[in-house]
Design a protein around this motif. Sequence first.
Motif, PDB file in Angstrom:
ATOM      1  N   THR A  69       0.867  -1.176   0.000  1.00 12.96           N
ATOM      2  CA  THR A  69       0.000   0.000   0.000  1.00 12.96           C
ATOM      3  C   THR A  69       0.902   1.224   0.000  1.00 12.96           C
ATOM      4  OG1 THR A  69      -1.809  -1.092   1.166  1.00 12.96           O
ATOM      5  CG2 THR A  69      -1.703   1.307   1.325  1.00 12.96           C
ATOM      6  N   ILE A  70       0.678   2.120  -0.955  1.00 10.08           N
ATOM      7  CA  ILE A  70       1.557   3.273  -1.136  1.00 10.08           C
ATOM      8  C   ILE A  70       0.992   4.494  -0.411  1.00 10.08           C
ATOM      9  CG2 ILE A  70       2.713   4.747  -2.807  1.00 10.08           C
ATOM     10  CD1 ILE A  70       3.510   1.742  -2.885  1.00 10.08           C
ATOM     11  N   VAL A  71       1.846   5.099   0.416  1.00  9.68           N
ATOM     12  CA  VAL A  71       1.463   6.264   1.224  1.00  9.68           C
ATOM     13  C   VAL A  71       2.162   7.502   0.685  1.00  9.68           C
ATOM     14  CG1 VAL A  71       1.450   7.263   3.547  1.00  9.68           C
ATOM     15  CG2 VAL A  71       1.264   4.779   3.262  1.00  9.68           C
ATOM     16  N   SER A  72       1.418   8.603   0.589  1.00  8.66           N
ATOM     17  CA  SER A  72       2.027   9.877   0.215  1.00  8.66           C
ATOM     18  C   SER A  72       1.145  11.004   0.764  1.00  8.66           C
ATOM     19  CB  SER A  72       2.210   9.980  -1.306  1.00  8.66           C
ATOM     20  OG  SER A  72       3.157  10.987  -1.618  1.00  8.66           O
ATOM     21  N   GLY A  73       1.455  12.243   0.359  1.00  9.02           N
ATOM     22  CA  GLY A  73       0.826  13.383   1.000  1.00  9.02           C
ATOM     23  C   GLY A  73      -0.142  14.200   0.170  1.00  9.02           C
ATOM     24  N   LEU A  74      -0.496  13.741  -1.035  1.00  7.30           N
ATOM     25  CA  LEU A  74      -1.469  14.399  -1.919  1.00  7.30           C
ATOM     26  C   LEU A  74      -1.013  15.791  -2.367  1.00  7.30           C
ATOM     27  CD1 LEU A  74      -4.311  13.404  -2.978  1.00  7.30           C
ATOM     28  CD2 LEU A  74      -5.317  15.037  -1.392  1.00  7.30           C
ATOM     29  N   ALA A  75       0.234  16.145  -2.122  1.00  5.00           N
ATOM     30  CA  ALA A  75       0.734  17.458  -2.541  1.00  5.00           C
ATOM     31  C   ALA A  75       0.940  17.474  -4.052  1.00  5.00           C
ATOM     32  CB  ALA A  75       2.054  17.766  -1.830  1.00  5.00           C
ATOM     33  N   PRO A  76       1.037  18.664  -4.659  1.00  6.04           N
ATOM     34  CA  PRO A  76       1.377  18.728  -6.082  1.00  6.04           C
ATOM     35  C   PRO A  76       2.741  18.089  -6.323  1.00  6.04           C
ATOM     36  CG  PRO A  76       0.605  20.857  -5.265  1.00  6.04           C
ATOM     37  CD  PRO A  76       0.811  19.994  -4.065  1.00  6.04           C
ATOM     38  N   GLY A  77       2.993  17.660  -7.558  1.00  3.76           N
ATOM     39  CA  GLY A  77       4.290  17.103  -7.901  1.00  3.76           C
ATOM     40  C   GLY A  77       4.369  15.604  -7.701  1.00  3.76           C
ATOM     41  N   ILE A  78       5.450  15.143  -7.081  1.00  7.83           N
ATOM     42  CA  ILE A  78       5.696  13.698  -6.927  1.00  7.83           C
ATOM     43  C   ILE A  78       4.549  13.007  -6.209  1.00  7.83           C
ATOM     44  CG2 ILE A  78       7.167  11.961  -5.814  1.00  7.83           C
ATOM     45  CD1 ILE A  78       8.479  13.183  -8.282  1.00  7.83           C
ATOM     46  N   ASP A  79       4.043  13.589  -5.117  1.00  7.89           N
ATOM     47  CA  ASP A  79       2.941  12.960  -4.364  1.00  7.89           C
ATOM     48  C   ASP A  79       1.751  12.674  -5.277  1.00  7.89           C
ATOM     49  OD1 ASP A  79       4.651  13.715  -2.312  1.00  7.89           O
ATOM     50  OD2 ASP A  79       3.068  14.450  -1.003  1.00  7.89           O
ATOM     51  N   THR A  80       1.376  13.667  -6.053  1.00 10.73           N
ATOM     52  CA  THR A  80       0.227  13.523  -6.942  1.00 10.73           C
ATOM     53  C   THR A  80       0.451  12.410  -7.957  1.00 10.73           C
ATOM     54  OG1 THR A  80      -0.473  15.829  -6.724  1.00 10.73           O
ATOM     55  CG2 THR A  80      -1.123  14.698  -8.749  1.00 10.73           C
ATOM     56  N   ILE A  81       1.634  12.378  -8.566  1.00 11.90           N
ATOM     57  CA  ILE A  81       1.935  11.353  -9.572  1.00 11.90           C
ATOM     58  C   ILE A  81       1.889   9.964  -8.946  1.00 11.90           C
ATOM     59  CG2 ILE A  81       3.774  10.451 -11.060  1.00 11.90           C
ATOM     60  CD1 ILE A  81       4.564  13.466 -11.470  1.00 11.90           C
ATOM     61  N   VAL A  82       2.408   9.832  -7.737  1.00 12.64           N
ATOM     62  CA  VAL A  82       2.406   8.545  -7.032  1.00 12.64           C
ATOM     63  C   VAL A  82       0.979   8.052  -6.817  1.00 12.64           C
ATOM     64  CG1 VAL A  82       2.842   7.519  -4.760  1.00 12.64           C
ATOM     65  CG2 VAL A  82       4.653   8.791  -5.927  1.00 12.64           C
ATOM     66  N   HIS A  83       0.119   8.917  -6.272  1.00 11.67           N
ATOM     67  CA  HIS A  83      -1.280   8.528  -6.052  1.00 11.67           C
ATOM     68  C   HIS A  83      -1.978   8.186  -7.373  1.00 11.67           C
ATOM     69  CE1 HIS A  83      -1.306   9.413  -1.803  1.00 11.67           C
ATOM     70  NE2 HIS A  83      -1.043  10.690  -1.972  1.00 11.67           N
ATOM     71  N   GLN A  84      -1.740   8.990  -8.397  1.00 11.59           N
ATOM     72  CA  GLN A  84      -2.372   8.740  -9.697  1.00 11.59           C
ATOM     73  C   GLN A  84      -1.957   7.398 -10.278  1.00 11.59           C
ATOM     74  OE1 GLN A  84      -1.090  12.270 -11.808  1.00 11.59           O
ATOM     75  NE2 GLN A  84      -3.053  13.309 -11.512  1.00 11.59           N
ATOM     76  N   ALA A  85      -0.670   7.064 -10.170  1.00 13.65           N
ATOM     77  CA  ALA A  85      -0.170   5.800 -10.712  1.00 13.65           C
ATOM     78  C   ALA A  85      -0.856   4.615 -10.047  1.00 13.65           C
ATOM     79  CB  ALA A  85       1.342   5.715 -10.520  1.00 13.65           C
ATOM     80  N   VAL A  86      -1.028   4.690  -8.728  1.00  8.38           N
ATOM     81  CA  VAL A  86      -1.637   3.586  -7.991  1.00  8.38           C
ATOM     82  C   VAL A  86      -3.136   3.487  -8.295  1.00  8.38           C
ATOM     83  CG1 VAL A  86      -2.053   2.599  -5.712  1.00  8.38           C
ATOM     84  CG2 VAL A  86       0.091   3.796  -6.175  1.00  8.38           C
ATOM     85  N   VAL A  87      -3.805   4.634  -8.334  1.00 10.36           N
ATOM     86  CA  VAL A  87      -5.239   4.664  -8.631  1.00 10.36           C
ATOM     87  C   VAL A  87      -5.508   4.096 -10.018  1.00 10.36           C
ATOM     88  CG1 VAL A  87      -7.128   6.245  -9.196  1.00 10.36           C
ATOM     89  CG2 VAL A  87      -5.911   6.496  -7.037  1.00 10.36           C
ATOM     90  N   GLU A  88      -4.672   4.450 -10.994  1.00  9.20           N
ATOM     91  CA  GLU A  88      -4.880   3.955 -12.359  1.00  9.20           C
ATOM     92  C   GLU A  88      -4.826   2.424 -12.400  1.00  9.20           C
ATOM     93  OE1 GLU A  88      -2.461   4.256 -16.443  1.00  9.20           O
ATOM     94  OE2 GLU A  88      -3.462   6.097 -15.846  1.00  9.20           O
ATOM     95  N   ARG A  89      -4.050   1.844 -11.506  1.00 10.42           N
ATOM     96  CA  ARG A  89      -3.949   0.382 -11.453  1.00 10.42           C
ATOM     97  C   ARG A  89      -5.003  -0.226 -10.536  1.00 10.42           C
ATOM     98  NH1 ARG A  89       0.903   0.532 -14.079  1.00 10.42           N
ATOM     99  NH2 ARG A  89       1.772  -1.559 -14.186  1.00 10.42           N
ATOM    100  N   LYS A  90      -5.863   0.646 -10.006  1.00 12.97           N
ATOM    101  CA  LYS A  90      -6.946   0.217  -9.105  1.00 12.97           C
ATOM    102  C   LYS A  90      -6.391  -0.504  -7.870  1.00 12.97           C
ATOM    103  CE  LYS A  90     -10.379   0.062 -12.785  1.00 12.97           C
ATOM    104  NZ  LYS A  90     -10.762   1.464 -12.508  1.00 12.97           N
ATOM    105  N   LYS A  91      -5.287   0.027  -7.371  1.00 14.58           N
ATOM    106  CA  LYS A  91      -4.666  -0.486  -6.156  1.00 14.58           C
ATOM    107  C   LYS A  91      -4.904   0.493  -5.006  1.00 14.58           C
ATOM    108  CE  LYS A  91      -2.730  -4.022  -8.302  1.00 14.58           C
ATOM    109  NZ  LYS A  91      -3.075  -5.434  -8.034  1.00 14.58           N
ATOM    110  N   ARG A  92      -4.505   0.091  -3.809  1.00 20.18           N
ATOM    111  CA  ARG A  92      -4.774   0.890  -2.614  1.00 20.18           C
ATOM    112  C   ARG A  92      -3.641   1.877  -2.332  1.00 20.18           C
ATOM    113  NH1 ARG A  92      -7.555   1.122   2.375  1.00 20.18           N
ATOM    114  NH2 ARG A  92      -6.197   1.219   4.220  1.00 20.18           N
ATOM    115  N   THR A  93      -4.009   3.123  -2.084  1.00 22.90           N
ATOM    116  CA  THR A  93      -3.063   4.155  -1.684  1.00 22.90           C
ATOM    117  C   THR A  93      -3.663   4.973  -0.550  1.00 22.90           C
ATOM    118  OG1 THR A  93      -1.722   6.038  -2.431  1.00 22.90           O
ATOM    119  CG2 THR A  93      -3.845   5.760  -3.497  1.00 22.90           C
TER     120      THR A  93
END
Length: 288
Positions: A69-93
Amino acid sequence: MMEIKKISLADKNYPALLKKIKKPPQILYFQGELKNEKCLAIVGMRRCSDYGKQIAWEIASELADAGLTIVSGLAPGIDTIVHQAVVERKKRTIAVLGTGLDEKSLYPRSNLKLARQILENNGCLISEYPIGTPGSRFTFPQRNRIIAGLSLGVLVIEAQEKSGSLITAQYAFQNKRKVWAIPGSIFSSNSKGCHALIKAGARLVENAADILADLKLNLTPKTAAIALGENEEENLILNVLKNEALYIEKIIEKTQLPAAQVASTLAILEVKNKVKNLGNNLYAINHR
């Protein structure tokens, strides 16, 4: 958005790893489901480079596919890309916010849709701040201890010398969690923070496999299939993208194909999930 719930430090369902840090939050507010699970944090710069975007997308995708499960901070930039990548794969973040969880307080406003997508894909939003709490210079650094505390370790992808990502890494060091950093050019200010972390004891890593090996988890990233096109134009484009992400103008220049043909072929490759637009017409091979 889902109901905002809360849980106290004394509750048996409070995240076990977070409970072990120095000064864990007495109360957690959350949307979605809290679980005791294997989490890994990925953080980085808001104003990240194309290099950082491509790495963040690929590593987050591969670690999520491996079962973390990938954790990040929803901030612009790297955080956003990380969450988007996981969501696109329909995985948990899990997104840890420095504001209240109500839509009026949530920051950044540009990620309100992403926050909803995280919940729709069995993810979770977490904050120690009650409804109606706006973000401040104090709340965002404080939430970084939760990002580190929920996780087995923290991966930093691009950080300048005074980046907030380094605060998250320091919380990880303090709580005896693993810290990894992606190296970059010695001439880039975006790499200074990561190089400082490596000098301080962070593990230099290049891919998801390095991290999984260091964690000694019985998890393996999926082997990326070689992207093959169905015609000459698709193969030309995939070939120029095999080593790095490129803007559409550079793809046109390298393939010598007409601009309209490149644009239409990229659109088809996106539909086929063979390439991904990382934003502003920056394209990379989608390793799925």
